[in-house]
Design a protein around this motif. Structure first.
Motif, short mmCIF file in Angstrom:
data_model
loop_
_atom_site.label_atom_id
_atom_site.label_comp_id
_atom_site.label_asym_id
_atom_site.label_seq_id
_atom_site.Cartn_x
_atom_site.Cartn_y
_atom_site.Cartn_z
N PHE B 35 -18.55 -13.67 -62.54
CA PHE B 35 -17.75 -13.24 -61.40
C PHE B 35 -18.47 -12.15 -60.63
CE2 PHE B 35 -14.45 -14.99 -64.11
CZ PHE B 35 -13.63 -15.64 -63.20
N GLY B 36 -18.32 -12.16 -59.32
CA GLY B 36 -18.81 -11.07 -58.49
C GLY B 36 -17.64 -10.16 -58.15
N THR B 37 -17.93 -8.87 -58.02
CA THR B 37 -16.87 -7.91 -57.67
C THR B 37 -17.10 -7.38 -56.26
OG1 THR B 37 -18.13 -6.07 -58.59
CG2 THR B 37 -16.57 -7.15 -60.06
N SER B 38 -16.03 -7.19 -55.53
CA SER B 38 -16.16 -6.51 -54.23
C SER B 38 -15.68 -5.07 -54.34
CB SER B 38 -15.39 -7.26 -53.14
OG SER B 38 -14.07 -7.50 -53.54
N THR B 39 -14.72 -4.83 -55.24
CA THR B 39 -14.27 -3.47 -55.52
C THR B 39 -14.47 -3.21 -57.01
OG1 THR B 39 -12.02 -4.16 -56.11
CG2 THR B 39 -12.44 -3.69 -53.79
N GLU B 40 -14.32 -1.96 -57.40
CA GLU B 40 -14.29 -1.66 -58.83
C GLU B 40 -13.08 -2.36 -59.44
OE1 GLU B 40 -15.21 2.40 -60.68
OE2 GLU B 40 -13.03 2.27 -60.89
N GLU B 41 -13.26 -2.91 -60.62
CA GLU B 41 -12.17 -3.61 -61.29
C GLU B 41 -11.98 -3.04 -62.70
OE1 GLU B 41 -12.85 -7.82 -61.34
OE2 GLU B 41 -13.14 -7.95 -59.17
N VAL B 42 -10.73 -2.86 -63.06
CA VAL B 42 -10.42 -2.49 -64.44
C VAL B 42 -9.75 -3.68 -65.09
CG1 VAL B 42 -9.19 -0.90 -65.95
CG2 VAL B 42 -10.18 -0.08 -63.81
N MET B 43 -10.43 -4.24 -66.07
CA MET B 43 -9.95 -5.44 -66.76
C MET B 43 -9.32 -5.02 -68.09
SD MET B 43 -10.74 -8.54 -65.36
CE MET B 43 -11.19 -9.66 -66.69
N SER B 44 -8.08 -5.40 -68.30
CA SER B 44 -7.37 -5.11 -69.56
C SER B 44 -7.01 -6.44 -70.21
CB SER B 44 -6.10 -4.31 -69.30
OG SER B 44 -6.39 -3.11 -68.62
N VAL B 45 -7.43 -6.61 -71.44
CA VAL B 45 -7.11 -7.85 -72.15
C VAL B 45 -5.69 -7.72 -72.71
CG1 VAL B 45 -7.77 -9.36 -74.07
CG2 VAL B 45 -9.53 -8.23 -72.69
N VAL B 46 -4.84 -8.71 -72.42
CA VAL B 46 -3.44 -8.64 -72.88
C VAL B 46 -3.16 -9.65 -73.99
CG1 VAL B 46 -2.61 -7.70 -70.71
CG2 VAL B 46 -2.52 -10.15 -71.06
N ALA B 47 -4.01 -10.65 -74.15
CA ALA B 47 -3.87 -11.59 -75.27
C ALA B 47 -5.24 -12.18 -75.56
CB ALA B 47 -2.88 -12.70 -74.92
#
Lengths: 91, 91
Positions: B35-47
């Motif tokens: 994946f490419g990002t355009s903004t900063e991303e915070v990824m949280s795994v929920v499952a």
């Protein structure tokens, strides 16, 4: 996975299955919605806050990080004033 | 909310906006995806559990309940052997 659309798009979810069983993640847009359960469901709020009402009970609140269990075979209500994201596990 | 489909359905998400900004919840099916990002991303795994690789780094693991931050303007990789559900917040 399966994309589910309810209430003309006001509630949408992505269903999947993992080692723990069937599950879905979804988003509930502002409004009030009623759902029927076929199995017991454990609803965990992952973003926002969700009001919920089980049969014979008053409204309760689940904030992000909190869960509630819904018995099988009943109808329950949810409502929110801002989008709420959830993880639902079907038992 | 908006239903997003990537990689012929291997990754799908539901985008929404709340007081904290733009966000999405999604499911990543087994496989490896970039994946490419355009903004900063915070990824949280929920499952489930998600392997991820940021530029110049090796693979790392985020289990359910864990998060990682992806800088803006880069490409990063994720992989999983079982469906993983996540919450992504765009900064």
């Amino acid at each position: 996975m399966k994309h589910n659309v309810y209430f003309e798009g006001g509630v949408q979810s992505l269903g999947f299955a993992d080692a723990a069983g069937n599950a879905s993640v979804g988003v509930i847009d502002p409004g009030e919605f009623s759902f029927g359960t076929s199995t017991e469901e454990v609803m965990s709020v992952v973003a926002g806050s969700l009001d919920y009402r089980l049969p014979g009970a008053g409204w309760a609140v689940a904030a992000a990080g909190q869960s509630f269990t819904v018995p099988a075979g009943i109808t329950f209500d949810v409502r929110t004033t801002a989008p709420a994201a959830y993880l639902c596990r079907y038992r």
